[in-house]
Design a protein around this motif. Structure first.
Motif, PDB file in Angstrom:
ATOM      1  N   MET A   1      36.662  27.823  23.535  1.00  0.00           N
ATOM      2  CA  MET A   1      35.556  26.881  23.480  1.00  0.00           C
ATOM      3  C   MET A   1      34.501  27.423  22.525  1.00  0.00           C
ATOM      4  SD  MET A   1      32.880  25.795  26.501  1.00  0.00           S
ATOM      5  CE  MET A   1      34.157  25.913  27.696  1.00  0.00           C
ATOM      6  N   SER A   2      33.982  26.558  21.703  1.00  0.00           N
ATOM      7  CA  SER A   2      32.975  26.974  20.725  1.00  0.00           C
ATOM      8  C   SER A   2      31.620  27.182  21.400  1.00  0.00           C
ATOM      9  CB  SER A   2      32.840  25.917  19.636  1.00  0.00           C
ATOM     10  OG  SER A   2      32.117  24.804  20.134  1.00  0.00           O
ATOM     11  N   ASP A   3      30.740  27.902  20.716  1.00  0.00           N
ATOM     12  CA  ASP A   3      29.378  28.102  21.212  1.00  0.00           C
ATOM     13  C   ASP A   3      28.644  26.773  21.355  1.00  0.00           C
ATOM     14  OD1 ASP A   3      29.759  30.829  21.315  1.00  0.00           O
ATOM     15  OD2 ASP A   3      28.664  31.240  19.459  1.00  0.00           O
ATOM     16  N   GLU A   4      28.878  25.853  20.403  1.00  0.00           N
ATOM     17  CA  GLU A   4      28.209  24.553  20.459  1.00  0.00           C
ATOM     18  C   GLU A   4      28.611  23.765  21.705  1.00  0.00           C
ATOM     19  OE1 GLU A   4      26.956  22.182  16.766  1.00  0.00           O
ATOM     20  OE2 GLU A   4      28.884  23.117  16.255  1.00  0.00           O
ATOM     21  N   ILE A   5      29.884  23.759  22.008  1.00  0.00           N
ATOM     22  CA  ILE A   5      30.350  23.054  23.209  1.00  0.00           C
ATOM     23  C   ILE A   5      29.785  23.751  24.443  1.00  0.00           C
ATOM     24  CG2 ILE A   5      32.373  22.396  24.582  1.00  0.00           C
ATOM     25  CD1 ILE A   5      31.966  20.718  22.002  1.00  0.00           C
ATOM     26  N   GLY A   6      29.766  25.063  24.446  1.00  0.00           N
ATOM     27  CA  GLY A   6      29.176  25.811  25.550  1.00  0.00           C
ATOM     28  C   GLY A   6      27.713  25.450  25.762  1.00  0.00           C
ATOM     29  N   GLN A   7      26.974  25.295  24.678  1.00  0.00           N
ATOM     30  CA  GLN A   7      25.563  24.911  24.779  1.00  0.00           C
ATOM     31  C   GLN A   7      25.410  23.495  25.337  1.00  0.00           C
ATOM     32  OE1 GLN A   7      24.199  25.532  20.783  1.00  0.00           O
ATOM     33  NE2 GLN A   7      23.947  27.730  21.059  1.00  0.00           N
ATOM     34  N   LEU A   8      26.283  22.592  24.922  1.00  0.00           N
ATOM     35  CA  LEU A   8      26.216  21.225  25.437  1.00  0.00           C
ATOM     36  C   LEU A   8      26.573  21.174  26.921  1.00  0.00           C
ATOM     37  CD1 LEU A   8      27.704  19.350  22.369  1.00  0.00           C
ATOM     38  CD2 LEU A   8      25.322  19.272  23.178  1.00  0.00           C
ATOM     39  N   LEU A   9      27.545  21.977  27.332  1.00  0.00           N
ATOM     40  CA  LEU A   9      27.884  22.051  28.753  1.00  0.00           C
ATOM     41  C   LEU A   9      26.714  22.616  29.558  1.00  0.00           C
ATOM     42  CD1 LEU A   9      31.579  23.273  28.540  1.00  0.00           C
ATOM     43  CD2 LEU A   9      30.779  21.012  29.295  1.00  0.00           C
ATOM     44  N   PHE A  10      26.059  23.638  29.009  1.00  0.00           N
ATOM     45  CA  PHE A  10      24.869  24.196  29.653  1.00  0.00           C
ATOM     46  C   PHE A  10      23.809  23.112  29.815  1.00  0.00           C
ATOM     47  CE2 PHE A  10      20.612  25.990  29.182  1.00  0.00           C
ATOM     48  CZ  PHE A  10      20.575  26.872  30.253  1.00  0.00           C
ATOM     49  N   LEU A  11      23.621  22.308  28.785  1.00  0.00           N
ATOM     50  CA  LEU A  11      22.621  21.252  28.813  1.00  0.00           C
ATOM     51  C   LEU A  11      22.911  20.220  29.900  1.00  0.00           C
ATOM     52  CD1 LEU A  11      20.112  20.013  27.426  1.00  0.00           C
ATOM     53  CD2 LEU A  11      21.687  18.842  25.893  1.00  0.00           C
ATOM     54  N   ILE A  12      24.142  19.715  29.956  1.00  0.00           N
ATOM     55  CA  ILE A  12      24.426  18.703  30.983  1.00  0.00           C
ATOM     56  C   ILE A  12      24.446  19.308  32.384  1.00  0.00           C
ATOM     57  CG2 ILE A  12      25.626  17.153  29.386  1.00  0.00           C
ATOM     58  CD1 ILE A  12      28.171  17.895  31.180  1.00  0.00           C
ATOM     59  N   ASP A  13      24.854  20.568  32.490  1.00  0.00           N
ATOM     60  CA  ASP A  13      24.856  21.212  33.805  1.00  0.00           C
ATOM     61  C   ASP A  13      23.448  21.437  34.333  1.00  0.00           C
ATOM     62  OD1 ASP A  13      27.615  21.265  33.971  1.00  0.00           O
ATOM     63  OD2 ASP A  13      27.797  23.339  33.278  1.00  0.00           O
ATOM     64  N   THR A  14      22.529  21.900  33.484  1.00  0.00           N
ATOM     65  CA  THR A  14      21.159  22.122  33.960  1.00  0.00           C
ATOM     66  C   THR A  14      20.453  20.796  34.247  1.00  0.00           C
ATOM     67  OG1 THR A  14      20.329  22.359  31.695  1.00  0.00           O
ATOM     68  CG2 THR A  14      20.868  24.396  32.890  1.00  0.00           C
ATOM     69  N   ALA A  15      20.817  19.754  33.541  1.00  0.00           N
ATOM     70  CA  ALA A  15      20.239  18.437  33.824  1.00  0.00           C
ATOM     71  C   ALA A  15      20.790  17.866  35.130  1.00  0.00           C
ATOM     72  CB  ALA A  15      20.536  17.472  32.676  1.00  0.00           C
ATOM     73  N   TYR A  16      22.011  18.272  35.492  1.00  0.00           N
ATOM     74  CA  TYR A  16      22.641  17.708  36.693  1.00  0.00           C
ATOM     75  C   TYR A  16      22.516  18.597  37.934  1.00  0.00           C
ATOM     76  CZ  TYR A  16      25.902  15.847  40.027  1.00  0.00           C
ATOM     77  OH  TYR A  16      26.441  15.360  41.185  1.00  0.00           O
ATOM     78  N   ASP A  17      23.034  19.846  37.873  1.00  0.00           N
ATOM     79  CA  ASP A  17      23.064  20.602  39.123  1.00  0.00           C
ATOM     80  C   ASP A  17      22.901  22.117  39.014  1.00  0.00           C
ATOM     81  OD1 ASP A  17      25.561  21.241  38.064  1.00  0.00           O
ATOM     82  OD2 ASP A  17      26.674  20.737  39.869  1.00  0.00           O
ATOM     83  N   HIS A  18      22.643  22.641  37.832  1.00  0.00           N
ATOM     84  CA  HIS A  18      22.412  24.084  37.684  1.00  0.00           C
ATOM     85  C   HIS A  18      20.903  24.360  37.614  1.00  0.00           C
ATOM     86  CE1 HIS A  18      26.646  24.097  36.901  1.00  0.00           C
ATOM     87  NE2 HIS A  18      26.673  25.343  36.476  1.00  0.00           N
TER      88      HIS A  18
END
Length: 163
Positions: A1-18
């Motif tokens: 997984m690329s760093d960019e995809i990792g950053q986008l996953l971090f973004l949606i996770d913190t907006a949802y449940d992290h």
């Protein structure tokens, strides 16, 4: 997984449940909400918390569909955008809709993890102007927006439900 995809996953996770720096995320905003609180309306023809939960799930589904190219028509309820809730006033039906939101989030998250980072700035469909990156960041913003709306409705509802 690329760093960019990792950053986008971090973004949606913190907006949802992290854990997030900005305060309560979407999942946190509905933690501990009862069916009565979820069904309370601030006024006629105004949305309640329950409807916002299903609305958020619907748009996560739309984002998933656009990312994957899946055909329309597989959302769990008939209709689009806003769904009248509750259909049945019970703890079980409230929990089912909250669980459905989590299921749709995990499905979307998996689709995002599978996106090729080289295609993030390509549109999601031939005639669309929305890129994959805009879609993913937009769904995170949508979660945060509705988390704030739910927090406000909870405060307003506490005053009204107690009286």
């Amino acid at each position: 997984m690329s760093d960019e995809i990792g950053q986008l996953l971090f973004l949606i996770d913190t907006a949802y449940d992290h854990v997030s720096w900005h305060g309560t995320n979407l999942r946190g905003s509905i933690r501990g909400v009862t069916p009565t609180q979820a069904a309370w309306r601030p006024g006629p023809k105004r949305h309640n918390i329950w409807e916002i939960v299903v609305h958020a799930a619907y748009w996560k589904y739309i984002a998933w569909r656009r990312l994957t190219g899946a055909p329309a028509g597989s959302f769990f309820a008939e209709g689009s955008n806003w769904f009248t809730r509750p259909e049945q006033m019970s703890l079980a039906s409230w929990k089912a809709d909250v669980a459905m939101l989590g299921d749709v989030h995990r499905t979307l998250r998996k689709a995002i993890a599978d996106v090729d980072a080289r295609g993030l700035d390509k549109t999601v469909a031939p005639r669309s102007r929305t890129t994959r990156r805009a879609l993913i960041t937009g769904i995170a913003a949508h979660d945060i927006y509705h988390a704030g709306q739910i927090q406000l409705l909870k405060r307003m509802g506490r005053r009204k439900i107690r009286r």
